[in-house]
Design an enzyme around this catalytic site. Structure first.
Site, PDB file in Angstrom:
ATOM      1  N   HIS A 105      -9.343  -2.903 -24.822  1.00  0.00           N
ATOM      2  CA  HIS A 105     -10.302  -3.986 -24.661  1.00  0.00           C
ATOM      3  C   HIS A 105     -10.689  -3.992 -22.988  1.00  0.00           C
ATOM      4  O   HIS A 105     -10.146  -3.115 -22.367  1.00  0.00           O
ATOM      5  CB  HIS A 105      -9.684  -5.430 -24.895  1.00  0.00           C
ATOM      6  CG  HIS A 105      -8.387  -5.645 -24.261  1.00  0.00           C
ATOM      7  ND1 HIS A 105      -7.239  -5.182 -24.402  1.00  0.00           N
ATOM      8  CD2 HIS A 105      -8.363  -6.627 -23.091  1.00  0.00           C
ATOM      9  CE1 HIS A 105      -6.229  -5.751 -23.481  1.00  0.00           C
ATOM     10  NE2 HIS A 105      -7.055  -6.566 -22.568  1.00  0.00           N
ATOM     11  N   ASP A 107     -11.164  -6.978 -20.281  1.00  0.00           N
ATOM     12  CA  ASP A 107     -10.739  -8.630 -20.293  1.00  0.00           C
ATOM     13  C   ASP A 107     -11.930  -9.412 -20.211  1.00  0.00           C
ATOM     14  O   ASP A 107     -13.014  -9.089 -19.532  1.00  0.00           O
ATOM     15  CB  ASP A 107     -10.030  -8.979 -18.938  1.00  0.00           C
ATOM     16  CG  ASP A 107      -8.751  -8.203 -19.003  1.00  0.00           C
ATOM     17  OD1 ASP A 107      -8.193  -7.969 -20.110  1.00  0.00           O
ATOM     18  OD2 ASP A 107      -8.062  -7.948 -18.071  1.00  0.00           O
ATOM     19  N   HIS A 256      -8.539  -1.051 -21.321  1.00  0.00           N
ATOM     20  CA  HIS A 256      -7.040  -0.900 -21.350  1.00  0.00           C
ATOM     21  C   HIS A 256      -6.357  -1.373 -22.649  1.00  0.00           C
ATOM     22  O   HIS A 256      -6.789  -2.239 -23.336  1.00  0.00           O
ATOM     23  CB  HIS A 256      -6.356  -1.559 -20.040  1.00  0.00           C
ATOM     24  CG  HIS A 256      -6.926  -2.846 -19.916  1.00  0.00           C
ATOM     25  ND1 HIS A 256      -7.933  -3.643 -19.686  1.00  0.00           N
ATOM     26  CD2 HIS A 256      -5.864  -4.168 -20.240  1.00  0.00           C
ATOM     27  CE1 HIS A 256      -8.042  -4.914 -19.813  1.00  0.00           C
ATOM     28  NE2 HIS A 256      -6.685  -5.276 -20.004  1.00  0.00           N
TER      29      HIS A 256
HETATM   30  C1  OGA Z   1      -3.897  -8.095 -19.554  1.00  0.00           C
HETATM   31  C2  OGA Z   1      -3.293  -7.017 -20.250  1.00  0.00           C
HETATM   32  C3  OGA Z   1      -1.843  -5.260 -20.612  1.00  0.00           C
HETATM   33  C4  OGA Z   1      -0.350  -5.058 -20.084  1.00  0.00           C
HETATM   34  O1  OGA Z   1      -3.008  -8.869 -19.015  1.00  0.00           O
HETATM   35  O2  OGA Z   1      -5.142  -8.308 -19.561  1.00  0.00           O
HETATM   36  O3  OGA Z   1      -4.038  -6.505 -21.062  1.00  0.00           O
HETATM   37  O4  OGA Z   1      -0.002  -4.215 -20.239  1.00  0.00           O
HETATM   38  N1  OGA Z   1      -2.171  -6.532 -19.970  1.00  0.00           N
HETATM   39  O5  OGA Z   1       0.416  -6.156 -19.865  1.00  0.00           O
HETATM   40 MN    MN Z   2      -6.259  -7.110 -21.033  1.00  0.00          MN
END
Ligand code: OGA
Ligand code: MN
Length: 281
Positions: A105, A107, A256
């Site tokens: 995704h 954010d 990510h």
């Molecule tokens: C976020 C996320 C990924 C992680 O905080 O937006 O996708 O590895 N975190 O914690």
């Molecule tokens: Mn995220």
């Protein structure tokens, strides 16, 4: 100490050395950091020791701060800008957002002004006999765009996708108020990065529920194919966390996901801040 920028060697990411984020950062140093951030999409600083107010202040150097929807439920005492991302439960209650983003995704893409970037400061990281767990993967949506064949580029350029807050399954299902506050929005599938002018793909399988002016079946196939394309190994950097890492990513340049390969009693504790953004163009 001079600032060193060490690219990861993957399609995105660079480590920045020679910066102590607990100390004031002069404008010239900050400009170097911001340039590296824009250029590499993901930057990280190892061995940092910062307080919540210092993280908030550093985030503010990149512009406004965004209050994430999770913040209302899981912020740090005294620092409402910081969301706790953690798998830890205390007295049977989670202390933060668990499983934040296990699927690929970008954010808050379901908002009209998605955040420029997101910052995670690692306080505790899980491991198995010293082997780090709970990595985060980043995929370059810029490299993915650049690798597309011309015919596909022509097919999608200028098109808008529909992003729907309710498209994604969440570990903590949203309330009706949150749903009402986040009606579906439209964003260009091919975004231009506001700082570098580079084009990036902006398509997520869970959040994108359609493409304007295209029938549903064709849109679904296109979204699926593009979402799979973005996460090809050649476009990915996988970050292995250490406590003391402060890492930030650019929500236009990369997508990510969190790797969920650990559980209690292995603890993961992150402090997350979010930067304000602009309408994608
Ligand atoms: C976020 C996320 C990924 C992680 O905080 O937006 O996708 O590895 N975190 O914690
Ligand atoms: Mn995220």
């Amino acid at each position: 100490m001079p600032i060193e920028i060490i690219p990861t060697g993957a399609a995105v990411g660079a480590e920045i050395r020679g910066v102590d984020l607990a100390q004031p950062i002069d404008d010239v140093s900050f400009a170097t950091i911001e340039r590296a951030y824009n250029e590499h999409g993901v930057i990280f600083f190892r061995d940092q020791h910062i307080t919540p107010p210092q993280q908030v202040a550093f985030t503010r150097r990149f512009g406004e701060i965004e209050f994430n929807i999770f913040g209302e439920r899981w912020s740090v005492a005294g620092s409402p800008e910081i969301v706790v991302v953690s798998n830890i439960t205390e007295d049977g209650r989670p202390i933060g957002v668990r499983r934040a983003g296990e699927n690929w995704h970008s954010d808050m893409c379901y908002t009209a002004r998605p955040p420029r970037g997101t910052m995670l400061y690692a306080l505790e990281t899980p491991d198995l006999h010293g082997l780090p767990l709970g990595d985060t993967e980043f995929a370059s949506a810029q490299a993915a765009w650049e690798a597309l064949p011309d015919r596909m580029r022509h097919r999608i350029e200028g098109r808008q996708a529909v992003f729907d807050f309710t498209g994604r399954k969440r570990a903590f299902p949203p309330t009706q108020t949150e749903i009402d506050r986040n009606p579906p929005v439209r964003h260009p599938i091919v975004r231009t990065h506001p700082c570098t002018g580079r084009e990036c793909l902006y398509v997520m399988r869970d959040d994108c529920t359609g493409i304007e002016g295209m029938d549903a079946a064709e849109a679904e196939a296109l979204i699926a194919a593009l979402a799979e394309h973005i996460i090809k190994p050649a476009f990915i950097y996988r970050h292995q966390w250490r406590a003391g890492d402060l890492l930030m990513w650019d929500n236009c340049t990369v997508q990510h996901r969190a790797i969920q390969d650990y559980d209690m009693p292995r603890r993961r504790l992150m402090h997350r801040t979010t930067m304000g953004g602009a309408v994608p163009t």
